[in-house]
Design a protein around this motif. Structure first.
Motif, mmCIF file in Angstrom:
data_model
loop_
_atom_site.group_PDB
_atom_site.id
_atom_site.type_symbol
_atom_site.label_atom_id
_atom_site.label_comp_id
_atom_site.label_asym_id
_atom_site.label_seq_id
_atom_site.Cartn_x
_atom_site.Cartn_y
_atom_site.Cartn_z
ATOM 1 N N UNK A 1 6.366 10.756 -6.554
ATOM 2 C CA UNK A 1 7.578 10.016 -6.896
ATOM 3 C C UNK A 1 7.626 8.690 -6.138
ATOM 4 N N UNK A 2 7.294 8.740 -4.842
ATOM 5 C CA UNK A 2 7.296 7.514 -4.035
ATOM 6 C C UNK A 2 6.192 6.562 -4.478
ATOM 7 N N UNK A 3 5.022 7.121 -4.796
ATOM 8 C CA UNK A 3 3.849 6.304 -5.136
ATOM 9 C C UNK A 3 4.001 5.566 -6.458
ATOM 10 N N UNK A 4 4.916 5.994 -7.289
ATOM 11 C CA UNK A 4 5.130 5.291 -8.565
ATOM 12 C C UNK A 4 5.631 3.871 -8.333
ATOM 13 N N UNK A 5 6.167 3.604 -7.139
ATOM 14 C CA UNK A 5 6.638 2.256 -6.810
ATOM 15 C C UNK A 5 5.490 1.355 -6.349
ATOM 16 N N UNK A 6 4.331 1.954 -6.104
ATOM 17 C CA UNK A 6 3.195 1.185 -5.598
ATOM 18 C C UNK A 6 2.511 0.393 -6.704
ATOM 19 N N UNK A 7 2.249 -0.867 -6.415
ATOM 20 C CA UNK A 7 1.415 -1.686 -7.283
ATOM 21 C C UNK A 7 0.530 -2.519 -6.362
ATOM 22 N N UNK A 8 -0.654 -1.997 -6.111
ATOM 23 C CA UNK A 8 -1.530 -2.612 -5.122
ATOM 24 C C UNK A 8 -2.948 -2.668 -5.684
ATOM 25 N N UNK A 9 -3.648 -3.779 -5.468
ATOM 26 C CA UNK A 9 -4.993 -3.931 -6.053
ATOM 27 C C UNK A 9 -6.018 -2.918 -5.555
ATOM 28 N N UNK A 10 -5.737 -2.252 -4.423
ATOM 29 C CA UNK A 10 -6.719 -1.321 -3.873
ATOM 30 C C UNK A 10 -6.220 0.127 -3.817
ATOM 31 N N UNK A 11 -5.232 0.437 -4.648
ATOM 32 C CA UNK A 11 -4.717 1.804 -4.745
ATOM 33 C C UNK A 11 -4.635 2.185 -6.217
ATOM 34 N N UNK A 12 -5.184 3.352 -6.561
ATOM 35 C CA UNK A 12 -5.077 3.832 -7.942
ATOM 36 C C UNK A 12 -3.608 4.103 -8.257
ATOM 37 N N UNK A 13 -3.163 3.662 -9.422
ATOM 38 C CA UNK A 13 -1.759 3.836 -9.805
ATOM 39 C C UNK A 13 -1.438 5.315 -10.041
ATOM 40 N N UNK A 14 -0.266 5.691 -9.589
ATOM 41 C CA UNK A 14 0.212 7.062 -9.786
ATOM 42 C C UNK A 14 1.151 7.068 -10.984
ATOM 43 N N UNK A 15 0.851 7.900 -11.987
ATOM 44 C CA UNK A 15 1.662 7.923 -13.205
ATOM 45 C C UNK A 15 2.720 9.028 -13.193
ATOM 46 N N UNK A 16 2.288 10.274 -13.020
ATOM 47 C CA UNK A 16 3.251 11.370 -13.093
ATOM 48 C C UNK A 16 2.667 12.668 -12.567
#
Length: 314
Positions: A59-74
């Motif tokens: 839930x927290x990681x969905x706010x992440x948008x970083x070029x070196x982190x895989x996006x968290x969807x659900x």
């Protein structure tokens, strides 16, 4: 062709396996995109603390948008299975790269800054990765990295309960405080990072003990646990890695900002040293060229001297 189908997810191939379960490359026909799906092991999915951790971090990681982190969807539950859906990253792991050839100094500095930047972004959300390993770092086609598997690390309370799921070579990445049942913190991620840095530079893990008990004893011994790091030749890097892997959390860096500043200082120092090197490298071909040039100049001087002497004599 899909090897299996879970609702709108068409599983194409298994791309990894680890403590929390298998990871598949899949096609999401509902949103028309490639994804990575981690199917959490049933025994972990039914563990209340682990399930809560996965949900909270996702839930927290969905706010992440970083070029070196895989996006968290659900995180989804389908037919009793717990699925973690993330961005699909194509490329080899750092482990597969450095096991063939360790990184050179310049590539290492780039990797270290990208990883530190990624963890800094994660820590801003008051969460930690807790399982930074060379298998969780994907090397992208553009030469960068992506950190994956956020939120699927074992909790400290689970190490005894599910010890059979964690091999000794993965225990090596876990901080000493974590291995003895204490809750991990953002500072604990630094220890994992130090092990990854060592591996990136040498192609090896710092410890080779085969049992959990041996590893814990070795890691918690401040003297013997530093011996493997002496393999690192560059003095600044040796100090960096030994500080990251300090037995006590308070002996590590205060935060990722301090770590990043230290890495940048090493980069500047390294470049200054390079500028101070001789203009002509001492390799065989260059030496031959310089000898040829010097011989030619001496010959010309002798010819000029002979002409001048002859002129006066005439």
């Amino acid at each position: 062709p899909a090897i299996a189908k879970i609702q709108q997810y068409h599983l194409a191939e298994k791309i990894g396996t680890g403590f929390s379960g298998d990871v598949f490359h899949a096609w999401d026909s509902g949103l028309d995109r490639n994804v990575a799906i981690r199917i959490i092991r049933p025994e972990l999915a039914s563990d209340t603390s682990f399930r809560a951790q996965v949900m909270t971090v996702a839930l927290a990681a969905r706010e992440l948008s970083h070029p070196h982190i895989a996006k968290s969807y659900s995180v989804e539950e389908v037919n009793g299975q717990l699925l973690v859906i993330t961005e699909y990253i194509q490329g080899p792991t750092l482990k597969s790269i450095v096991s063939q050839k360790p990184l050179d100094f310049k590539s290492f500095l780039k990797l270290s800054l990208e990883l530190t930047s990624a963890l800094k972004a994660i820590h801003r959300l008051n969460i930690s990765h807790m399982y930074v390993t060379s298998d969780n770092i994907i090397m992208t086609p553009d030469g960068g990295i992506k950190l994956v598997d956020l939120g699927t690390a074992p909790t400290s309370k689970m190490l005894g309960k599910f010890e059979n799921l964690i091999s000794p070579d993965k225990l090596i990445y876990l901080a000493p405080e974590f291995l003895v049942g204490q809750s991990g913190t953002e500072i604990s991620d630094q220890y994992s990072l130090g092990v990854v840095f060592f591996e990136a530079l040498t192609g090896n893990l710092p410890f080779e003990e085969s049992s959990r008990e041996q590893l814990i004893k070795l890691i918690q011994n401040p003297v013997s646990s530093k011996k493997p790091f002496e393999e690192i030749e560059h003095g600044d890097i040796y100090l960096l890695i030994t500080k990251l892997t300090a037995t006590l959390p308070e002996d590590r860096f205060a935060n990722m900002d301090e770590l990043m500043a230290t890495i940048k200082e090493i980069d500047v120092s390294h470049n200054d040293n390079k500028r101070a090197l001789p203009a002509f490298p001492s390799n065989a071909s260059t030496l031959k060229s310089r000898l040829y040039l010097m011989t030619s100049l001496v010959f010309l001087v002798l010819v000029l001297f002979w002409l001048i002497v002859k002129g006066f004599g005439g």
